[in-house]
Design an enzyme around this catalytic site. Structure first.
Site, PDB file in Angstrom:
ATOM      1  N   GLY A  13      16.839  45.292  34.108  1.00 17.26           N
ATOM      2  CA  GLY A  13      17.657  46.437  33.721  1.00 17.26           C
ATOM      3  C   GLY A  13      17.403  47.717  34.509  1.00 17.26           C
ATOM      4  N   PHE A  14      17.271  48.829  33.787  1.00 21.53           N
ATOM      5  CA  PHE A  14      17.156  50.151  34.434  1.00 21.53           C
ATOM      6  C   PHE A  14      15.958  50.213  35.382  1.00 21.53           C
ATOM      7  CE2 PHE A  14      18.833  52.258  30.224  1.00 21.53           C
ATOM      8  CZ  PHE A  14      20.058  51.634  30.391  1.00 21.53           C
ATOM      9  N   ASN A  85      10.056  53.905  31.262  1.00 20.82           N
ATOM     10  CA  ASN A  85      11.328  53.242  30.949  1.00 20.82           C
ATOM     11  C   ASN A  85      11.164  52.046  30.015  1.00 20.82           C
ATOM     12  OD1 ASN A  85      14.114  52.008  31.686  1.00 20.82           O
ATOM     13  ND2 ASN A  85      12.637  50.476  32.435  1.00 20.82           N
ATOM     14  N   TYR A 151      14.567  52.194  15.764  1.00 11.35           N
ATOM     15  CA  TYR A 151      14.818  52.334  17.204  1.00 11.35           C
ATOM     16  C   TYR A 151      15.221  53.773  17.519  1.00 11.35           C
ATOM     17  CZ  TYR A 151      16.819  51.946  21.840  1.00 11.35           C
ATOM     18  OH  TYR A 151      17.097  52.152  23.168  1.00 11.35           O
ATOM     19  N   GLY A 182      23.885  55.842  26.785  1.00 18.01           N
ATOM     20  CA  GLY A 182      24.605  55.069  25.775  1.00 18.01           C
ATOM     21  C   GLY A 182      24.650  53.617  26.196  1.00 18.01           C
TER      22      GLY A 182
HETATM   23  P1  NDP Z   1      15.840  45.471  29.523  1.00 20.31           P
HETATM   24  O1  NDP Z   1      15.540  44.626  28.346  1.00 20.31           O
HETATM   25  O2  NDP Z   1      16.731  44.930  30.584  1.00 20.31           O
HETATM   26  O3  NDP Z   1      14.481  46.001  30.191  1.00 20.31           O
HETATM   27  C1  NDP Z   1      13.382  46.400  29.412  1.00 20.31           C
HETATM   28  C2  NDP Z   1      12.136  46.421  30.273  1.00 20.31           C
HETATM   29  O4  NDP Z   1      11.021  46.843  29.469  1.00 20.31           O
HETATM   30  C3  NDP Z   1      11.799  45.069  30.841  1.00 20.31           C
HETATM   31  O5  NDP Z   1      11.400  45.214  32.184  1.00 20.31           O
HETATM   32  C4  NDP Z   1      10.607  44.611  30.002  1.00 20.31           C
HETATM   33  O6  NDP Z   1       9.750  43.800  30.789  1.00 20.31           O
HETATM   34  C5  NDP Z   1       9.936  45.951  29.679  1.00 20.31           C
HETATM   35  N1  NDP Z   1       9.072  45.864  28.514  1.00 20.31           N
HETATM   36  C6  NDP Z   1       9.454  45.727  27.224  1.00 20.31           C
HETATM   37  N2  NDP Z   1       8.382  45.608  26.425  1.00 20.31           N
HETATM   38  C7  NDP Z   1       7.287  45.696  27.225  1.00 20.31           C
HETATM   39  C8  NDP Z   1       5.884  45.642  26.998  1.00 20.31           C
HETATM   40  N3  NDP Z   1       5.376  45.476  25.771  1.00 20.31           N
HETATM   41  N4  NDP Z   1       5.058  45.748  28.058  1.00 20.31           N
HETATM   42  C9  NDP Z   1       5.550  45.907  29.312  1.00 20.31           C
HETATM   43  N5  NDP Z   1       6.864  45.976  29.580  1.00 20.31           N
HETATM   44  C10 NDP Z   1       7.722  45.874  28.555  1.00 20.31           C
HETATM   45  O7  NDP Z   1      16.495  46.798  28.904  1.00 20.31           O
HETATM   46  P2  NDP Z   1      16.996  48.173  29.573  1.00 20.31           P
HETATM   47  O8  NDP Z   1      16.797  48.210  31.034  1.00 20.31           O
HETATM   48  O9  NDP Z   1      18.347  48.424  29.045  1.00 20.31           O
HETATM   49  O10 NDP Z   1      16.016  49.171  28.840  1.00 20.31           O
HETATM   50  C11 NDP Z   1      15.191  50.102  29.509  1.00 20.31           C
HETATM   51  C12 NDP Z   1      14.999  51.301  28.601  1.00 20.31           C
HETATM   52  O11 NDP Z   1      16.265  51.918  28.384  1.00 20.31           O
HETATM   53  C13 NDP Z   1      14.448  50.970  27.217  1.00 20.31           C
HETATM   54  O12 NDP Z   1      13.516  51.976  26.856  1.00 20.31           O
HETATM   55  C14 NDP Z   1      15.677  51.045  26.317  1.00 20.31           C
HETATM   56  O13 NDP Z   1      15.357  51.374  24.993  1.00 20.31           O
HETATM   57  C15 NDP Z   1      16.465  52.138  26.991  1.00 20.31           C
HETATM   58  N6  NDP Z   1      17.895  52.207  26.749  1.00 20.31           N
HETATM   59  C16 NDP Z   1      18.717  51.119  26.968  1.00 20.31           C
HETATM   60  C17 NDP Z   1      20.088  51.232  26.758  1.00 20.31           C
HETATM   61  C18 NDP Z   1      21.023  50.096  26.937  1.00 20.31           C
HETATM   62  O14 NDP Z   1      22.132  50.132  26.357  1.00 20.31           O
HETATM   63  N7  NDP Z   1      20.701  49.089  27.719  1.00 20.31           N
HETATM   64  C19 NDP Z   1      20.680  52.513  26.343  1.00 20.31           C
HETATM   65  C20 NDP Z   1      19.726  53.563  26.122  1.00 20.31           C
HETATM   66  C21 NDP Z   1      18.397  53.415  26.351  1.00 20.31           C
HETATM   67  P3  NDP Z   1       9.026  42.449  30.315  1.00 20.31           P
HETATM   68  O15 NDP Z   1       9.886  41.811  29.264  1.00 20.31           O
HETATM   69  O16 NDP Z   1       8.912  41.647  31.574  1.00 20.31           O
HETATM   70  O17 NDP Z   1       7.711  42.925  29.802  1.00 20.31           O
HETATM   71  C1  8X3 Z   2      20.640  51.785  23.459  1.00 17.17           C
HETATM   72  C2  8X3 Z   2      21.929  52.393  23.050  1.00 17.17           C
HETATM   73  O1  8X3 Z   2      23.532  52.723  21.117  1.00 17.17           O
HETATM   74  O2  8X3 Z   2      22.662  50.475  21.484  1.00 17.17           O
HETATM   75  O3  8X3 Z   2      19.620  52.685  23.359  1.00 17.17           O
HETATM   76  O4  8X3 Z   2      21.261  52.176  20.553  1.00 17.17           O
HETATM   77  S1  8X3 Z   2      22.344  51.924  21.462  1.00 17.17           S
END
Ligand code: NDP
Ligand code: 8X3
Length: 253
Positions: A13-14, A85, A151, A182
């Site tokens: 992801g991000f 992140n 969350y 979002g």
């Molecule tokens: P993904 O699930 O694609 O990526 C999440 C990343 O976090 C993965 O690389 C995962 O790696 C890592 N991670 C999670 N738990 C752990 C842990 N315990 N230790 C180490 N690494 C961890 O999601 P996104 O890219 O979407 O999310 C990135 C951030 O953006 C998060 O904080 C999420 O809450 C936030 N966000 C996402 C949105 C969305 O709609 N997608 C919107 C708003 C915010 P691994 O599993 O390999 O450990």
């Molecule tokens: C992720 C966006 O709206 O699914 O943080 O919570 S939402």
């Protein structure tokens, strides 16, 4: 000299998209996540000349973090940009039906791990009077929705902690930003719905969600504005998303 960015959650992801963009822009990288194979594969595909140090660990494990951070090679130790992140949502049940373990995992990852990483790397930034911390929050931190309970609260913490950091860092050159995206299509919904691919796909069905690359562009932009400019907060949604009206429960007449 090349700058170094440390990105948590770089396996997907991000974080994955940020790694690619920062590498393209000449950064060396420290990449952190649990899935080592993903980090290694990412490191192999980054722009030639990018120096990469990967750390595969669970960020909830404080002893493992300390050990791994202490072992970061000297040439990667001075972190210029820290992108906090890594994070997740688990479930979307109302608070009275949720799994308490899911709440704990979100608190431990989205709050405690972010604090741990920040507390480890910030003193060196202060010593060098230089650096930038970019925290990934969410619109769920500002706007409640059913099932967003813990969350959303963890992301509200990230938003307020970012402001608190900025207050503490007044008088230094260190910048602090918070980005609240979002709906973005990543592995986020697969994780939230515990690998129920159908339910995860439904979130994005018929929409044009944000992409990981959209968010990476914004993260990079916050770090590339002139040095005297601090982007405090960015809230970003796809065009197809907006707030809803207030919900009102009405008794049957
Ligand atoms: P993904 O699930 O694609 O990526 C999440 C990343 O976090 C993965 O690389 C995962 O790696 C890592 N991670 C999670 N738990 C752990 C842990 N315990 N230790 C180490 N690494 C961890 O999601 P996104 O890219 O979407 O999310 C990135 C951030 O953006 C998060 O904080 C999420 O809450 C936030 N966000 C996402 C949105 C969305 O709609 N997608 C919107 C708003 C915010 P691994 O599993 O390999 O450990
Ligand atoms: C992720 C966006 O709206 O699914 O943080 O919570 S939402």
């Amino acid at each position: 000299m090349k700058k170094t960015a440390l990105i948590t959650g770089a396996s997907s992801g991000f974080g994955h998209a940020c790694a690619k963009l920062f590498a393209l822009n000449g950064f060396n990288l420290v990449l952190v996540a649990r899935r080592e194979n993903r980090l290694k594969a990412l490191a192999a595909e980054l722009k030639a000349g990018t120096q990469v140090h990967t750390i595969s660990l669970d960020l909830r494990d404080s002893a493992a973090c300390l050990k791994a951070f202490e072992a970061i090679p000297e040439s990667f130790k001075d972190i210029d940009v820290l992108i906090n992140n890594a994070g997740l949502a688990l479930g979307q049940e109302p608070a009275y039906r949720t799994q308490i373990d899911d709440w704990q995992t979100m608190v431990d990852t989205n709050i405690s791990a972010l604090l741990r990483v920040t507390r480890y790397f910030l003193p060196s930034m202060v010593e060098r009077n230089s650096g930038h911390i970019v925290n990934i929050a969410s619109i769920a931190g500002s706007w409640p929705y059913p099932g967003g309970n813990t969350y959303g609260a963890t992301k509200a913490f990230v938003q307020q902690f970012t402001r608190g950091l900025k207050a503490d860092l007044l008088g230094t050159n260190i910048r602090v930003s918070e980005i609240s995206p979002g709906m973005a299509e990543t592995e986020f919904s697969q994780v939230r719905y515990k690998q129920d691919d159908h339910k995860a796909a439904q979130v994005y069905q018929g929409t044009q969600p944000l992409t990981a690359e959209d968010i990476a562009d914004i993260v990079y932009w916050t770090t590339s504005v002139p040095k005297h400019v601090n982007i405090n907060s960015v809230e970003v949604m796809p065009v197809c998303q907006a707030w809803g009206p207030f919900a009102v429960h009405r008794e049957q007449q």
